[in-house]
Design a protein around this motif. Sequence first.
Motif, short mmCIF file in Angstrom:
data_model
loop_
_atom_site.label_atom_id
_atom_site.label_comp_id
_atom_site.label_asym_id
_atom_site.label_seq_id
_atom_site.Cartn_x
_atom_site.Cartn_y
_atom_site.Cartn_z
N ALA A 152 0.83 -1.21 0.00
CA ALA A 152 0.00 0.00 0.00
C ALA A 152 0.87 1.26 0.00
O ALA A 152 0.57 2.23 -0.71
N ILE A 153 1.94 1.24 0.77
CA ILE A 153 2.85 2.39 0.80
C ILE A 153 3.51 2.58 -0.57
O ILE A 153 3.61 3.71 -1.07
N TYR B 31 0.89 3.99 -2.93
CA TYR B 31 0.60 5.38 -2.61
C TYR B 31 1.72 6.31 -3.08
O TYR B 31 1.48 7.41 -3.54
N ALA B 32 2.97 5.82 -2.98
CA ALA B 32 4.13 6.62 -3.39
C ALA B 32 4.43 6.47 -4.88
O ALA B 32 5.40 7.05 -5.36
N HIS B 33 3.63 5.70 -5.61
CA HIS B 33 3.81 5.48 -7.05
C HIS B 33 5.18 4.91 -7.38
O HIS B 33 5.83 5.32 -8.34
#
Length: 109
Positions: A26-27, A30-32
């Motif tokens: 997920a991180i 979220y950070a692409h």
Amino acid sequence: MVRSNPFKMVLIALVPNGFPLLVAGAILGYAHIKIDASISIIFAMGYVIAVDDTIYFFGKFRYEQQMSGDVKQSILLSLNSTGKAMILSSLILFFGFLILLTSPFRETY
């Protein structure tokens, strides 16, 4: 004496072992950040840390359950004896890998 079902234990172990991977994924999403070979190696290391802790706990749990037969007491005794070691080993490994953030090599960073 109560005997634990190994398939049930595997299903129970999947949650704490998969949770760190879901959070890390997920991180990354979220950070692409694109997932490549170096990222997959980090995922594997995270999974190994989680599995290592699970093996410590379930090994002690099984021993305590064979001795007492009480599931609740076995969980408490297992947490008391292996909990500190699990936390310390995970923290040591975490901070050991955290030092890689200072690396000038992009794939390691």
